[in-house]
Structures are given as C-alpha cells and as structure tokens.
Design a protein around this motif. Structure first.
Motif, PDB file in Angstrom:
ATOM      1  N   GLU A 195       0.653  -1.171   0.138  1.00  0.00           N
ATOM      2  CA  GLU A 195       0.141   0.020   0.020  1.00  0.00           C
ATOM      3  C   GLU A 195       0.862   1.209   0.104  1.00  0.00           C
ATOM      4  OE1 GLU A 195      -2.988   2.328   3.103  1.00  0.00           O
ATOM      5  OE2 GLU A 195      -2.674   0.359   3.280  1.00  0.00           O
ATOM      6  N   PHE A 215       2.376   1.564  -3.290  1.00  0.00           N
ATOM      7  CA  PHE A 215       1.574   2.203  -4.324  1.00  0.00           C
ATOM      8  C   PHE A 215       1.370   3.850  -4.203  1.00  0.00           C
ATOM      9  CE2 PHE A 215      -0.107  -2.044  -5.599  1.00  0.00           C
ATOM     10  CZ  PHE A 215      -0.257  -1.713  -6.813  1.00  0.00           C
ATOM     11  N   ARG A 216       1.085   4.150  -2.804  1.00  0.00           N
ATOM     12  CA  ARG A 216       0.859   5.541  -2.640  1.00  0.00           C
ATOM     13  C   ARG A 216       2.054   6.468  -2.964  1.00  0.00           C
ATOM     14  NH1 ARG A 216      -3.304   6.534   0.651  1.00  0.00           N
ATOM     15  NH2 ARG A 216      -4.429   4.757   1.655  1.00  0.00           N
ATOM     16  N   PRO A 273      -5.456   2.608  -2.960  1.00  0.00           N
ATOM     17  CA  PRO A 273      -4.300   1.637  -2.518  1.00  0.00           C
ATOM     18  C   PRO A 273      -4.427   0.348  -1.615  1.00  0.00           C
ATOM     19  CG  PRO A 273      -3.857   4.108  -2.310  1.00  0.00           C
ATOM     20  CD  PRO A 273      -5.407   3.744  -2.275  1.00  0.00           C
ATOM     21  N   VAL A 313       1.957   0.674 -12.007  1.00  0.00           N
ATOM     22  CA  VAL A 313       1.487   2.273 -11.953  1.00  0.00           C
ATOM     23  C   VAL A 313       2.165   2.807 -13.300  1.00  0.00           C
ATOM     24  CG1 VAL A 313       2.090   4.349 -10.894  1.00  0.00           C
ATOM     25  CG2 VAL A 313       1.691   2.508  -9.269  1.00  0.00           C
ATOM     26  N   GLN A 345      -8.595   3.839 -10.814  1.00  0.00           N
ATOM     27  CA  GLN A 345      -8.546   2.302 -10.358  1.00  0.00           C
ATOM     28  C   GLN A 345      -8.856   1.412 -11.545  1.00  0.00           C
ATOM     29  OE1 GLN A 345      -7.826   1.867  -7.140  1.00  0.00           O
ATOM     30  NE2 GLN A 345      -8.337  -0.262  -6.885  1.00  0.00           N
TER      31      GLN A 345
END
Length: 390
Positions: free
Chosen positions: A285, A288-289, A302, A321, A343
């Motif tokens: 997570e 991803f952020r 995320p 990403v 998303q």
C-alpha cells in the motif's frame, strides 16, 4: 543540472501531437534525467523502447533513470540490454568502450595499457531516508539493528551484512536507508560493472571504492551483485574486508546467495545474512501511494490494490503504476483532454503483471533445501513454509 522548463513544455506539447514519435520521447527523457525527474524520464524512455527496443539512447536514459530512482536491479537489466544492442565489435558500457576482436574466442584479459586511467569512484551521497521510510520488512530491520546498527553504538562493530532475496524488493533502498540511519555517506559498487578485459582494472575498482568510502567515513559501502564478482577479484575483496577501514560499514546485495564465494561469508567479513522478502500488504500500500504521489489520480484505492498484488515486488508495483499511467496518457492524447489515472486502469495493469518473485522462490527452494550448510538459509525455508511456497 538546470534545464529550461519551457523546452520541456515544448517537447511535451510536441509529444501530445505526435505520441508515436520515439525521437521526441528520447530527447525529453534525456532532459528529464538532467532535470532530476527520473520517474517521468523512465516513463518516456519505456514508451520509446516500445517502438524501438534497440534504441541505444532510450536504453541509456532508462538505465540512468532507474539508477537515479535507486532501482539497481532494473538499471542492471537496461545495462545488459544496452550491451546486447550495441555493435558486435565491442561491448558497450555507459562509461567505457572496449574494442574486441569478434573472431577471438579467448577470454584472457589484456594488461592495462600505459596511461590508462579507470574512472574515479563517485562521491558519497548523503541519503535522507532512514529505515522508517522502508515499508514493512520489520524482521529485516530487527536483524540490521542487531547486526550493524547496535554494535557501532558500543564501538564493537566488525564484519558486514549480506542482503539477499528476489530482485526488485528493495535491497539497495534498504542499504541506503541504513546509511541514513547512521547519518553516514553511501557508496555503491556494482560488481557486475567491474568485469573488464583489462587485467588488474577490476581489482583497482574495488580498492578505489574502499578508499573512497574510507575518505567519506562514516560511510556505508554497498557491494552490489556480489554473486557476479570475477574469481580473480575475490582475493582483492577479501583483503579489503580483512583490512581496518575505520568508519566503513559494508553491506552486500545479491539475488543468488548460493553463488557467493564461501570465503566472503566467513566471520568478520560478510558474516550476517539477511533475507529481504517481498513487501507485505501494508508495504505494498505504501509503495502504491509513493509511486502515485504527484500524478493525477481519481478514485484510486491503494488498500485494494495492495490486496490484489500478493507476491509482487516493489519493482512490479512501480511497473503497474507506470503501465496505468501510459493508459491514462493514451486516453489523454485520444481525447485531447487530461485524464487522470483511475482504479480500473490500475486493476487492468495488475491483472497483467505476474508477481516476478515466484520464479525466484521456485529456484531458491531447491538451493535452500539441499545446500543449507550451517543453517544459512533457515530463514528462507521458514518463509517458504509459512507462505506455502513454491
């Protein structure tokens, strides 16, 4: 290096009008690398390589951008592609051109010619990241604290740490974070890059790297690609590891610990072995952020993406990403309006990205099971059992 923002803006406008032109993207990628924006540089280089996989300048840009991002595994892949794409009469390396005879099948090294000067090692950087910036990996942090961080506080430090695990899981980033934790400098010596046809040059690279780390002390010296070291260089590494380099903290990284010379792992050398595993859900997570930070996004979750990417490396997540960003860019070009990353685009990219760590664990299982001398792979076997791998 300072780059005129108007030039970058002009190239971006030209690319929006002609997105299939790899030359424009390569030019922009070069400028973005110089301007200190390696993430965007890598994106444009990748698109250019999608049109022309052997484009030398695009490969150089991709390699330099990956290095700037701290992704040494990705940088190494582009470096090898660069060598494969170069002329057959020699081997192309970003820093060196060595001419070879295509009909000569011997591998005997040449003597270093008079007047030849190897490139000086770079100055040590001062990382601002610490282990708090490493998502997850609590076991790794605990082992590093016990093996490397706590002893210096008691003035009893000696020996080094070997980080091993699947490619793309952050071994180099962790080494850089250790330097930040110690408020020390950081130098990386990619041992794959020391391979040379010049007799004695590789040994000199190793000596120079340790000397540079000593001058920058306190300093973390990362010996990357340790399994790739040439046999004739092992003795030089052993001599440096046995020497008293005050204030130098040695870490090494490898994807293939079973190929590392056992002499390098004896007491007071690289005598601590730490397994770096794929990121856990919270770490995924976080990755991803961070990978999405600064990009236009809409409706991204995320937490859900982390749930869908079990077994993915940090590099896999960055690739997801990047792939979603390319979809958003294509949509923006098609409609003439800016479209953020969504998303569904990220989930589409996730579904098409197989976790790269699976193949590594399948290979590692046989080595850990049948070559576990002295219990050196006990932590790997425990991880395989607890995660039902392979």
């Amino acid at each position: 290096m300072s780059v005129d923002p108007s030039v970058i803006a002009a190239l971006e406008t030209a690319i929006a009008a002609d997105p299939e032109n790899p030359a424009l993207r390569v030019h922009l990628a070069s400028l973005l690398v110089m301007a200190g924006d390696p993430q965007r540089a890598l994106e444009h280089a990748r698109v250019a390589l999608g049109h022309d996989p052997d484009h030398i300048e695009a490969l150089v840009n991709a390699r330099d951008a990956a290095r700037a991002l701290g992704d040494q595994a990705l940088a190494e892949r582009y470096r090898r592609l660069l060598g494969a794409a170069s002329e057959p009469i020699g081997t192309f390396d970003a820093d060196r051109w060595v001419e070879t005879d295509p009909d000569d099948e011997t591998e005997e090294p040449f003597e270093i010619p008079d007047g030849f000067a190897a490139a000086a090692p770079p100055d040590a950087e001062r990382p601002r990241v610490t282990l708090d910036d490493v998502g997850g990996q609590e076991g790794v942090k605990a082992r590093l604290d016990a093996a490397l961080l706590a002893p210096p506080r008691s003035a009893e430090a000696r020996g080094g740490v070997l980080l091993y695990g699947p490619p793309g899981c952050g071994k180099t980033f962790i080494a850089r974070a250790v330097a930040g934790e110690l408020a020390a400098g950081f130098l990386a010596l990619p041992l794959q890059d020391t391979l040379s046809t010049w007799l004695g040059e590789a040994e000199r690279c190793v000596r120079d790297a340790f000397a540079a780390a000593s001058r920058a002390a306190p300093c973390v010296l990362l010996l990357d690609d340790l399994d790739a070291v040439h046999p004739r260089v092992v003795d030089q590494l052993l001599a440096e590891l046995d020497a008293d380099h005050a204030g130098v903290f040695v870490l090494a990284a490898t994807d293939h610990p079973w190929d590392v010379d056992p002499a390098l792992r004896r007491p007071r050398r690289l005598d601590h072995t730490v397994l770096v595993v794929p990121p856990d859900p919270l770490a995924r997570e976080t990755i991803f952020r961070k990978a999405l930070d600064g990009r236009p996004v809409r409706g991204v979750d995320p937490v859900e993406l982390a749930r869908r990417t079990d077994g993915c490396s940090a590099a896999d997540i960055v690739h997801i990403v990047d792939s979603a960003a390319e979809l958003a860019l294509q949509e923006s070009v098609r409609t003439g309006a800016m479209h953020p990353i969504t998303q569904p685009q990220l989930e589409w990219a996730t579904a098409r990205t197989a976790p790269s760590t699976r193949a590594w664990f399948a290979l590692a299982h046989s080595h850990a099971r049948y070559a576990n001398s002295g219990g050196q792979f006990d932590d790997l076997l425990a991880y395989l059992r607890s995660n039902k791998l392979p």
